[in-house]
Design an enzyme around this catalytic site. Structure first.
Site, short mmCIF file in Angstrom:
data_model
loop_
_atom_site.label_atom_id
_atom_site.label_comp_id
_atom_site.label_asym_id
_atom_site.label_seq_id
_atom_site.Cartn_x
_atom_site.Cartn_y
_atom_site.Cartn_z
N GLU A 51 -26.35 -15.56 3.47
CA GLU A 51 -25.22 -15.76 3.12
C GLU A 51 -24.83 -17.21 3.32
OE1 GLU A 51 -25.98 -13.50 4.97
OE2 GLU A 51 -26.09 -11.80 3.42
N ASP A 88 -33.25 -11.76 3.87
CA ASP A 88 -31.87 -11.19 4.46
C ASP A 88 -31.16 -12.38 4.93
OD1 ASP A 88 -29.98 -9.60 5.24
OD2 ASP A 88 -31.24 -8.36 6.73
N ASP A 106 -25.42 -3.78 4.58
CA ASP A 106 -25.23 -2.78 5.71
C ASP A 106 -24.35 -1.74 5.49
OD1 ASP A 106 -27.46 -4.33 6.41
OD2 ASP A 106 -26.50 -5.67 7.90
#
Lengths: 974, 552
Positions: free
Chosen positions: A538, A535, A611
Site C-alpha cells: 500500500e 503483500d 486480511d
C-alpha cells in the site's frame, strides 16, 4: 464560528461510534480529520444551502482552440475567485466515443501531478478523426455515434461538461458547481486568520478579514499548511492543492464500483436524506487490521471507476487521480445519482464512458487500461496458504497429506517466515535448507510454489537486495528528498523501493533470474515454477501515519508520496510480473498476487481482499467485494477461504470453501495464531465435503478458463453480477449475493449464513434453469421470480441457465496440469426452444504461444434441425475462424491453423460423455453423423419446453468417440 | 528414482490416443488379487457377454469393463483406467511388493513411485523398475532391521533395569513396612506420655497465654504472617506480570499496528529499566553481541535503623515466624522471674529407662502437687518446659513415621507404575528413561525434554527459559499397550504464550539406537512437534515377523 461548532460536534459524534470489530478506526482518518476533505464537504454543504450558487469557473471562449485533425479542443479556464490564476481545459473524444476531460493549473507556482493516467492506460488513446466540434456562443458541442445519438456539450459559463444520449443527460461534470482546483500559493500570501497585519488600521483589518472568496472557499484557511494526525505531522510544503469535482448521473439510480470497500455492490449513499454511511467512500490504499465488514473506510487498493446504471443505459467514469480521494454518493431521487469527488492533489483527468450497455463499458474501459491478463491455467486451481509453512519438510508433509486424502491442489504458498530476518529472497536455511529441492518435489506432481516478496527492504549491509537498491539510489526518500526514508515493517528498520524510478525496473527484473548473473545478485535458489506474492504494497509502514508512508516523502521526479500513493502499490506487481516473464525463455505467463492495486492492475495478476476475519459477515462481504473488483477490471480476485483471522467452525469452513470454489481466485489462508485448518485436518463428514468441493472446482476448470479467456479479450468480468447479464431487469440491480460465471450460463448463490438448508435464488427471465447436481428444472418468469433451491451444508445452490452447454473434466487428479489428457463431459441444458450453446477455450495454459494461434476454441451448439423437427443435432465447430479478432487479446488470428502444435498435442482428447437435459422424449436413435449408433441411457423427466418443474429428463450419451479438437455432429432422433 | 514431472509434456503426444489403447486393455488390469475371480463374464449370459458391477447395482456389457468409461456407480468396472473417481488401482509390482493407488493417479502421465512396474500408465510410458526398487527396498529394510535389532538389545537392558527396579522397590516396601511398625509403636508411646503430661499443665499454660504481651505477640505474628502471604502473592503476580510483559515486549507483532500495545511495551521498559526492544533489535543487527543489556540501576533505598531489607525479608522472615511462641512465653516468664536453677527433678525422666517413664510420671505428678501445696514449687513454673520437649519428641517420631509411610507409598506407586501400560509400559521398558533429558540445539534455542518430567525451551543467547509443558500422557489416539501408543508423548501446560495458548509439546518417537531429539518444529503457535528416537521402541523380532521378512 458556526462551522467550528459543527465540527467539534461531529468529532464528539465520532467518539460515540461503537466499535464493533477490532479495527482501530482511530488509526484512520475520517473525512473530518482530513483538511481537504473537510473543505470539500463544507463546499458542498454551502452549495446545498445557497439557492443562487454558481460555479466560479468559466471557459474563456476566446482562447478556445479546436484541433484540425482530431476530436479535441483546448481552452483557458478562469476562476472568478482568483482572476490572476490560469487554468487550462482539454476535452477529447476517443474513437470509441469515450470522452476525456482534463483541467490543470497553468503557469502556477508549482506543477500539479499529471501522470496518474499514464500508469493506468495501456497506450495513449486514439482520438476520433470523424467527430467535429461546433463552437457556439455559450458552449461547444460534438454530436457523434452511429445514429448521432451521443452528444458532448461543454458550457462556457459556468464551466459544465455533459454527455447526452438521445437528448437525455447521462453524465454531467460540475453540474452542481462543486468544481474547485485549489491553486498553488505561498504561505506568506495566504495569511493565517486572525493575525493582524502590521501597519493597517482597524477598518482595513476588517476588510481584510472578510475574504471575498469566502462564499466559496469558506471563512478560514482550514488545514492549508500543516496537519497532524495520530502523532504524525504532515509538513505539506506545497500547501493546499486539492481538487473537488461533482459528477451527476441524472438518469441513473444505481452506481457500482470504486473498489476497494467492504460495502454492497450497489453503492449505498453517504449524503442526502438518511444516508447509509456518514463518511464518504475513501480511496487511500491502507493496510487496515481486522477491517469492518460494512464500511466506506479505504482498504488495500483503489480503482476510481464508477458505473452508473439504469434499465436503458449504463455509463461509467474513470477519474484518473492517484492522491487520496473521498467520494460522496447520494440519490436525490430514486432514479438519479449525485457524486462528489474530493482529491488531495493532482490534475482533473476524467474519462467518461458512454456505454450504453455494461458490456460496452467493459470494452471501453479495457481499451483504456487493458483487459485482465489471461492467467496461467494452473493458477485457477486450488491454492493452499498459511502464515506459515515453517520448513521445507513442512511443505513436503502438507503435500503428502493432500495426496493421501486425494484432494487436488495446485499451489503451495510461503508467507514471510521463509525469509531469514524477513529479508525477502533470502531463505532461512535453518528451516529451508534445501529450497530448490523442495520446489522440485512440489513440481514433480505438476504443482507450483508461490513465495512472498514485499516491497520493504531490511536496512542491513548483509542484504544484497537492499545494498544494491541503495547503491542504485532507487529507494523512496524522506521529506528532505535527499536521504533514504526509514520506516518500520516486518523486517524491522526498512526502506522502500521506489518503482516510479525507471532505474529500478531492470534491476528488479534481474533479481528474479534463476541463473547466476555474474557478480550481481540473483535468486538462483528459485525455479521457473516459483511465483510471487506481493503483500504490504500500500505500502504498509508500521510506524507511519495511518500505517503507511508519510505524505511528504519524495519519489522519483520529486513528486510527493501524497501525489502517487494510490498508484504506488500497483507498480510492484507490475514490475514483478514483467520480471517473471523475462525470467525464462521461452517466457511463461507470470503469476503475481497483489494486495494493493489501481486501475490497470488487471494486466499484471490477481488480487485478494486482504486480511479478512473468519466471520459470516466477512464471508458475505468477500463476495460483493470480489464482484465490485471485477466490474472495475480486477476480475482475478478472491477472498481468503476460512478467513485470515480466527478459527472457523466446521460448518463455516465448508461454506467458505464453497464461496472460494466459486471465486476466480481460490486460496485458503490463515493467520499465524490460528489452528491449522488444511482441508484434510477436519473430521468427517466435513472432510469429505471439502474434498467434493475441491474436486468440483477442478471439474469446472474448463469453465473458469474459458471465462477468463473471454475476460482477457473483452474485459467482461469472470464473475458477472445480475445488472451486467440482465441490464434491463430492475429487480437484479441490487443483487450481489448471486452471480453468473463468465458466459457459461452457470448461476451460483453461495451460502453465507449458518444453519441454512434451502435458499431463494432469483431467476430474472422466463427460462428454465436446471440444478447442476440434481437436474431439477426451475422456471423463471419475465417479471423475475424467486425459486427455492436445496442448500444443506453439502449442497451448493448452482444452476445451469437453459440454453447453455457446460464443458467439464470429471476425473479427479492431484493437480490441474495432470488433467491435460483427460476427456471432457458436456452438459447440454436445453432452453425452452430446444437450443443450447457453449464454448470451450484451451491452450497450453502457461506460455504465450496462444498469441501465435496455438489454441483450440470451440463452439458447441445443440439445436433442432427445423422448428418443429424431431431431430436435434449437437455439433462442435471452430470459433477462431469465425472470430479471428476475438480469439486472443490484441492479436488477430486470421491465419489460424486448426492443426496447430497445441491442437495436435491434445488431438486424442475425447468427449467421453454428453449429458443432455430437458429432452421431451426418449430418442429412437443417437449417432455420430456419418458414423455408428451410440450407446445412450435415458431417464425420463421434465422437458425444457412447457411449464413443468421437477427433475428434468436426462439423456446420457456414452463415449461418443468424438474429439475435442475436431468438428463433429451428433444426431438425436426423437 | 523414477522419471517424474520432466516426463509429462513429452508424454502427452505419445499418450494422445489413450482411449484407443484403453480399448485393448486386459479386463483384469488393475484388479486386486483377491478380486481376480470376480472379473469374468457372467456365465448365464450368452451373447453378448455381460458383467455385474461388484456392488450388484448394475449389469453391463463385459466389453464395458476397463473401456475407459465409468458405468458402475461403485466404479468397479474400471479397475485399470482411472475413469471412475474414488476407485482404486492395483499394481502387481512383481519383484517387489504389490500396492494400491487411487484411480486419480492412473493415466495421469506420472510414473507412480508405488507402481514400480509402470502399470499405472499405458504401456511404454513407465519402465518396470521393480527389480531395482525391490532390491533397494530390501536393503533399506535390512538397515531398519539392524537398527531394530541393536535397539531391541538396548531395550531388553531397559526391561532388565525395570526388573531390578522392581526387586529394589519390593525390598524397599518390605523394609519400610517393618520400619513403620516400629515407628508406630514409638509414636503411640510418646503420644501417651505427652497427653498425660499436657492435660496436667494445660490450665496453667492457658493462664499464661492470657498475658497481654503474649496475645499482642500472637496478633503481631498473625499480622506478619498475613502480610507475608499477601507480599508473596504480590511478588508472584509481579513476576507473572513481568513475564507476560517480557513476552509481549520481545514477541509483540508490530503488524498489529496497535499503539496501545506499543505504549504498554514502552511503559514496561521504562518501569523495568529495559532498553527499547527496537533499539535492542537494531543493536543485534549491528553487532554480534545479541544479548539484551539490562540497564537496570535500582536506586539503593535508604533504610531506617533496624529496618529489614527486601533480602532480609525474603530470608529471615520465615525463620522469625517459625518461633515457638509458647516456648518464648515460658522463656519470658523465666526471664522476668528471678533466675532459678532447674531442678534435676524435672529432668529426671531423661535419665530413666523408657519402660519406667509412665510410673515416674505418675510419681512426679504426685510429688509436684505436694510441693506446690507446700509452696515449695511455684505453681506451673517450669513443667511446661518439660512438656515442650516431650511434644518435640512426639512430633519428631510422628514425622519419622510419616516419612517411612511416604517412602512405602512411593515405592508401591512406583512399583505399580512400573508395569502400567499407561506408565512405563507393560514391561517397564520406559522406566530407565525417566528423567533422562534429551536436548536439541536449533540455533537460537536449545530444546530440552526430560522424559516423563518437563520440556523446556532454553535460549542460547541469554534470556528467559520457557517451560513447554509437563509430561501429560502418551498418544491419546491409540490404545494403551499398543506399540503406536508409545510413539507419542504429550507435554502440556507450559508457559502461556502472549496472544496464544499455553505452550505444549508433542514428542514423536521411533525406534533408534540412541535416545535423541532430531527435529523441532512449531507448526502452530506455541505448539511444538519434536521428533526423536529411542531404543525403547525397538521391539524384538518375534517368529511371525521373521516369517514376513522371509516372504520378501
Amino acid at each position: 464560528m458556526v462551522r467550528a461548532v459543527t465540527l467539534s460536534g461531529a468529532l464528539l459524534l465520532l467518539l460515540y461510534v461503537p466499535s464493533t470489530f477490532a479495527v482501530k478506526t482511530q488509526d484512520f482518518k475520517t473525512c473530518a480529520q482530513a483538511g481537504f476533505c473537510r473543505r470539500g464537504r463544507a463546499l458542498a454543504s454551502r452549495a446545498q444551502e445557497t439557492a443562487s450558487w454558481k460555479s466560479p469557473y468559466s471557459v474563456d471562449s476566446s482562447s478556445l482552440a479546436v484541433a484540425s485533425d482530431q476530436a479535441s479542443f483546448t481552452a483557458g479556464v478562469k476562476s472568478s475567485l482568483y482572476p490572476d490564476i490560469k487554468f487550462s481545459l482539454d476535452v477529447r473524444i476517443h474513437d470509441d466515443g469515450v470522452v476525456r476531460v482534463r483541467m490543470d493549473e497553468v503557469d502556477g507556482l508549482r506543477k500539479r501531478y499529471d501522470e496518474a493516467a499514464s500508469w493506468a492506460l495501456i497506450a495513449e488513446p486514439k482520438l476520433s478523426r470523424d467527430i467535429s466540434w461546433t463552437v457556439g456562443k455559450k458552449d461547444v458541442r460534438a454530436l457523434y455515434g452511429a445514429k448521432k445519438e451521443s452528444e458532448v456539450v461543454v458550457n462556457f459559463e459556468p464551466l459544465r461538461v455533459a454527455l447526452l444520449r438521445n437528448g437525455k443527460e447521462q453524465v454531467v461534470l460540475n453540474g452542481r458547481g462543486l468544481l474547485h482546483m485549489e491553486h498553488f500559493r505561498t504561505k506568506e500570501s495566504s495569511r493565517p486568520e486572525g493575525t493582524p497585519e502590521e501597519g493597517l488600521d482597524e477598518e482595513a483589518q476588517a476588510v481584510m478579514k472578510v475574504r471575498p472568496m469566502a462564499w466559496f472557499e469558506g471563512e478560514t484557511e482550514d488545514g492549508y499548511w500543516e496537519e497532524s494526525f495520530g502523532g504524525n505531522t504532515d509538513s505539506k510544503p506545497k500547501g493546499p492543492e486539492s481538487l473537488s469535482i461533482d459528477i451527476e448521473f441524472p438518469n441513473h439510480g444505481h452506481v457500482y464500483g470504486i473498489p476497494q470497500h467492504a460495502t454492497r455492490l450497489d453503492l449505498p449513499t453517504t449524503t442526502g436524506e438518511n444516508p447509509t454511511y456518514s463518511d464518504p467512500y475513501r480511496l487511500w490504499n491502507s493496510d487496515v487490521f481486522e477491517y469492518m465488514a460494512s464500511s466506506t473506510m479505504s482498504l488495500y487498493g483503489s480503482i476510481p471507476v464508477m458505473h452508473a446504471h439504469a434499465a436503458d443505459s449504463t455509463v461509467a467514469i474513470f477519474n484518473a487521480v492517484a492522491s487520496e480521494t473521498w467520494i460522496d454518493v447520494d440519490h436525490p431521487t430514486p432514479k438519479s445519482t449525485n457524486t462528489h469527488w474530493i482529491s488531495e492533489s493532482g490534475i482533473l483527468d476524467v474519462f467518461i464512458m458512454p456505454g450504453p450497455t455494461p458490456d460496452d463499458i467493459f470494452g471501453q474501459y479495457a481499451r483504456l487500461t487493458g483487459t485482465p491478463a489471461l492467467p496461467a491455467q494452473w493458477s485457477l486451481g486450488y491454492h493452499q496458504c498459511r502464515w506459515n509453512y515453517i520448513s521445507s519438510d513442512d511443505v513436503r508433509s502438507v503435500q503428502k497429506r493432500f495426496d493421501e486424502h486425494d484432494m487436488p491442489v495446485d499451489v503451495f504458498w510461503l508467507d514471510i517466515e521463509y525469509a531469514e530476518e524477513h529479508k525477502y529472497f533470502i531463505w532461512d536455511k535453518k528451516n529451508f535448507p534445501d529450497p530448490v529441492d523442495m520446489m522440485h518435489d512440489v513440481e514433480a506432481l505438476g504443482r507450483k510454489m508461490v513465495v512472498i516478496i514485499d516491497p520493504h527492504l531490511k536496512r542491513t549491509s548483509n542484504y544484497p537486495v537492499y545494498q544494491e537498491a541503495s547503491e542504485l539510489g532507487v529507494l523512496v526518500k524522506g521529506k528532505s528528498g535527499d536521504s533514504e526514508y526509514e520506516g518500520w515493517c516486518w523486517s524491522g528498520s526498512s526502506s522502500w523501493i521506489d518503482f516510479f524510478n525507471p532505474n529500478s525496473w531492470e534491476w528488479w527484473k534481474r533479481l528474479f533470474k534463476t541463473t547466476s548473473q555474474g557478480n550481481k545478485w540473483s535468486w538462483t535458489e528459485s525455479t521457473d515454477n516459483t511465483y510471487i506474492w506481493n503483500d504490504m504494497n500500500e505500502p504498509s509502514v508500521f510506524n507511519g501515519p495511518e500505517i503507511s508512508m508519510p505524505r511528504d516523502n519524495i519519489h522519483y521526479g520529486g513528486w510527493e508520496h501524497r501525489d502517487v500513493h494510490n498508484i504506488n502499490g500497483m507498480l510492484l506487481p507490475n514490475i514483478t510480473s514483467q520480471a517473471l516473464i523475462a525470467r525464462s525463455d521461452p517466457p511463461k505467463r507470470p503469476f503475481v498476487l497483489t494486495r494493493s492495486f489501481y486501475a490497470g492492475s488487471q494486466r499484471f495478476g490477481a488480487m485478494w481482499t486482504g486480511d479478512n476475519l473468519g466471520t459470516w459477515d466477512h464471508m458475505a462481504a468477500g463476495i460483493y467485494m470480489v464482484l465490485a473488483n471485477g466490474i472495475a477490471g480486477m476480475t482475478f480476485a478472491g477472498s481468503d477461504v476460512g478467513g485470515f483471522f480466527g478459527n472457523p467452525e466446521p460448518e463455516m469452513l465448508v461454506r467458505w470453501y464453497q464461496v472460494g470454489a466459486f471465486n476466480p481466485f481460490f486460496r485458503a489462508h490463515a493467520h499465524l495464531d490460528t489452528k491449522r485448518r488444511e482441508p484434510y485436518l477436519i473430521d468427517e463428514p466435513y472432510r469429505g465435503m471439502l474434498r467434493d468441493i475441491l474436486r468440483l472446482r477442478y471439474t469446472m476448470l474448463p469453465v473458469w478458463y474459458t471465462a477468463f479467456h473471454e475476460a482477457s479479450v473483452t474485459g467482461i468480468p469472470v464473475l458477472r453480477p445480475h445488472y451486467v447479464v440482465f441490464p434491463r431487469d430492475e429487480a437484479g440491480f441490487t443483487l450481489d449475493d448471486q452471480y453468473f460465471i463468465g458466459g457459461s450460463g452457470l448461476l451460483v448463490k453461495p451460502v453465507v449464513h449458518k444453519d441454512v438448508t434451502e435458499i431463494e435464488v432469483y431467476l430474472p427471465e422466463d427460462q428454465v434453469y436446471y440444478n447442476y447436481f440434481s437436474h431439477h428444472a426451475y422456471r423463471g418468469s419475465a417479471k423475475g421470480k424467486q425459486v427455492i433451491v436445496p442448500a444443506a451444508i453439502h449442497e451448493i445452490p448452482l444452476l445451469i441457465r437453459g440454453g447453455s452447454i457446460i464443458p467439464t473434466r470429471e476425473r479427479p487428479r492431484r493437480s490441474s496440469p495432470l488433467m491435460k489428457r483427460d476427456p471432457f463431459t458436456l452438459r447440454v441444458a436445453l432452453d425452452k426452444t430446444g437450443y443450447a450453446r457453449g464454448e470451450l477455450y484451451l491452450d497450453d495454459g502457461e506460455t504465450f504461444s496462444h498469441l501465435e494461434g496455438n489454441i483450440v476454441w470451440r463452439e458447441f451448439v445443440a439445436e433442432k434441425t427445423a422448428k418443429k423437427s424431431k431431430t436435434i443435432k449437437i455439433s462442435s465447430s471452430d470459433l477462431v475462424s469465425k472470430n479471428p479478432d476475438a480469439a486472443v487479446d490484441g492479436v488477430s488470428l486470421t491465419k489460424y491453423d486448426p492443426l496447430n502444435a497445441f491442437a495436435k498435442s491434445v488431438e486424442g482428447v475425447r468427449v467421453e460423455k454428453i449429458v443432455l437435459l430437458g429432452l421431451t422424449s426418449k430418442p429412437v436413435g443417437v449417432k455420430v453423423e456419418g458414423g455408428d449408433d451410440l450407446v445412450s441411457e435415458f431417464v425420463s423427466g421434465v422437458a425444457a419446453e412447457g411449464k413443468k418443474e421437477g427433475e428434468a429428463s436426462v439423456l446420457i450419451i456414452k463415449d461418443p468417440g468424438v474429439f475435442v479438437t475436431k468438428d463433429w455432429t451428433i444426431v438425436i432422433q426423437l | 528414482m523414477q522419471p517424474k514431472l520432466g516426463a509429462v509434456t513429452p508424454l502427452l503426444s505419445l499418450l494422445a490416443a489413450s482411449s484407443a489403447l484403453a480399448a485393448g486393455l486386459d479386463k483384469t488390469h488393475g484388479v486386486h488379487p483377491n478380486l481376480l475371480s470376480q472379473y469374468v463374464p457372467l456365465k448365464t449370459s450368452s451373447s453378448p457377454q455381460t458383467w455385474k458391477c461388484l456392488d450388484g447395482s448394475k449389469e453391463i456389457l463385459w466389453s464395458s469393463v476397463n473401456d475407459d468409461y465409468c458405468d458402475c456407480p461403485d466404479g468397479s468396472d474400471e479397475p485399470g483406467t482411472g475413469a471412475c473417481p474414488n476407485s482404486t488401482f492395483y499394481c502387481r509390482n512383481e519383484g517387489h511388493l504389490g500396492s494400491i493407488i487411487p484411480a486419480s493417479r492412473v493415466n495421469d502421465g506420472l510414473c507412480e513411485a508405488e507402481c514400480c512396474d509402470g502399470s499405472d500408465e499405458l504401456p511404454g510410458v513407465c519402465p518396470n523398475i521393480c527389480k531395482e526398487v525391490g532390491e533397494a527396498y530390501r536393503k533399506a529394510q535390512e538397515e531398519v532391521r539392524k537398527v531394530r535389532k541393536k535397539g531391541s538389545k538396548i531395550r531388553s537392558s531397559y526391561i532388565a533395569f525395570a526388573q531390578k527396579e522392581k526387586k529394589r522397590l519390593e525390598g524397599l516396601i518390605e523394609s519400610t513396612t517393618e520400619e513403620i511398625a516400629q515407628r508406630q509403636k514409638e509414636v503411640e508411646r510418646l503420644r501417651d506420655i505427652v497427653e498425660r503430661s499436657e492435660s496436667l499443665s494445660a490450665a496453667a499454660l492457658e493462664h499464661k497465654k492470657a498475658s497481654p504481651l503474649y496475645e499482642t505477640l500472637i496478633e503481631h505474628a498473625n499480622a506478619l504472617k498475613s502480610l507475608q502471604r499477601e507480599h508473596k502473592k504480590h511478588l508472584e503476580r509481579k513476576k507473572a506480570l513481568g513475564q507476560i510483559l517480557d513476552a509481549l515486549r520481545t514477541g509483540y507483532n508490530p503488524n498489529y499496528q496497535d499503539m496501545a500495545v506499543l505504549e504498554a511495551v514502552r511503559g514496561w521498559e521504562s518501569l523495568a529499566g529495559l532498553p527499547h526492544i527496537n533499539d535492542v533489535r537494531k543493536e543485534e543487527e549491528g553487532s554480534d553481541e545479541g544479548a539484551v543489556v539490562k540497564t537496570e540501576s535500582d536506586d539503593e533505598e535508604e533504610l531506617d535503623e533496624g529496618m529489614w531489607t527486601a533480602e532480609d525479608l525474603e530470608k529471615d522472615l520465615d525463620n522469625l515466624l517459625k518461633t515457638d511462641y509458647v516456648s518464648l512465653l515460658l522463656e519470658h516468664e523465666k526471664h522476668v522471674n528471678s533466675p532459678m536453677t532447674d531442678s534435676i527433678l524435672f529432668d529426671l525422666a531423661a535419665y530413666l529407662p523408657d519402660a519406667l517413664v509412665p510410673q515416674y510420671e505418675t510419681f512426679r505428678e504426685t510429688v509436684i502437687s505436694w510441693l506446690r501445696t507446700l509452696g515449695i514449687v511455684h505453681r506451673g513454673v517450669d513443667d511446661s518446659g518439660e512438656n515442650t520437649k516431650l511434644r518435640q519428641s512426639l512430633t519428631e517420631a510422628e514425622q519419622a513415621l510419616r516419612r517411612a509411610e511416604n517412602d512405602k507409598k512411593k515405592a508401591e506407586d512406583d512399583l505399580s507404575d512400573l508395569f502400567d501400560p499407561e506408565g512405563y509400559g507393560a514391561q517397564g521398558e520406559w522406566k530407565k528413561l525417566e528423567g533422562t533429558c534429551l536436548e536439541k540445539d536449533v540455533g537460537d534455542y536449545t530444546y530440552e525434554v526430560c522424559l516423563f518430567d518437563e520440556a523446556r525451551q532454553k535460549p542460547n543467547k541469554g534470556g528467559q527459559t520457557f517451560s513447554l509443558g509437563k509430561f501429560h500422557s502418551w498418544n491419546p489416539d491409540a490404545q494403551p499397550g499398543n506399540p503406536e501408543y508409545y510413539t507419542k508423548q504429550l507435554y502440556r501446560g507450559g508457559t502461556k504464550c502472549w496472544n496464544g495458548p499455553n505452550r505444549s509439546v508433542m514428542l514423536i518417537l521411533s525406534c533408534g539406537t540412541e535416545n535423541a531429539i532430531h527435529t523441532v518444529a512449531e507448526p502452530e503457535k506455541c505448539e511444538y512437534h519434536l521428533t526423536g528416537t529411542t531404543p525403547a521402541l525397538c521391539l524384538p523380532f518375534d517368529s511371525s515377523s521373521e516369517e514376513k521378512r522371509d516372504e520378501l
